[in-house]
Design an enzyme around this catalytic site. Sequence first.
Site: not given
Length: 337
Positions: A131, A246
């Site tokens: 990711c 994130h």
Amino acid sequence: MSKSYRVAVVGVTGAVGELILRVLEERQFPVRELVPVASARSAGKTLTFQGATHTVKALAPEVFDGVDLAFFAAGGSISREYAPIAAEKGALVIDNSSAFRLDPDCPLCVPEVNLEAARNPKKGIIANPNCSTTQMVVALKPIYELGGGIKRVVVSTYQAISGAGAQAIEAFKQQSLDVAKGEAPSGTEKLKGQLAQNLLMHWTPDEASGYQEEELKMVHETKKIFGDDSIRVTPNAVRVPVLSGHSEFLAVETNQPLDPAAVREALASMEGVVVMDAFANGVYPKPLDVVGRDEVFVGRIREDVGNPGGITLWVVADNLRKGAATNAVQIAQGLLL
């Protein structure tokens, strides 16, 4: 008549598997028949997809009979065993685990960056990157082109707990309640420490290098995606007490000096990127801005004061969507539609 597909989703009851279903619906991917697959423990459960009720099947080789497209979101050990079986039965496999990312015969794909590399995979398996790598390389793509290649990237990640899965999310929620009430924090085993009101670096360490495996993924995956082994990546990964989204700080040095205005313009015209860059007015990407969004958000684009000609920037994305489910579905869209 437009083509439609028999689609299997392995790990369909997990956080990423559930989101793959949602993204398939949102993007109106032509699913002729859904084959929802999970462990024997989850077999028999029901779920709703495109307005119809489906029963989850237990993972076994025969569930892939007649499947055209198989998404895997159940961890590396499951992928290593069953992804080749699905591919041998004729399915195009898109795998969210780390099992095949560095396999030279399995493309590692972020569609905005290297979709062409994913065509006609030798083993019938395409790997979805980590990711944190995914959102970084989307932001780096126009910088790579403007700067005549990238010499070095220094990246610090601030990663949400949703990247650790559904059980970790629930453990973090309970731990946060415990700490807020002044009680002993629960979930320290699952979270590998107290994350509530704290930061952790709790990924598996690589003793030989002193780095975490999460960090080394970014080193190797970035080189493979760009097809450029000369790129040097210096990573540091931190788990933060955020549910989703994130964030990353990047300091980039290219072969040719860069102008921040040119970088900003190139990023603004990049597919899949949203520029939020008015820092003097308090405008920059934050995790809460990106949850539920498929784009990569970029802000604080500026010259590197410690390395003139270099660029620093702030990159934020929904790690479960662009960092996992959305990227997987985008690969399928790019190759099949």
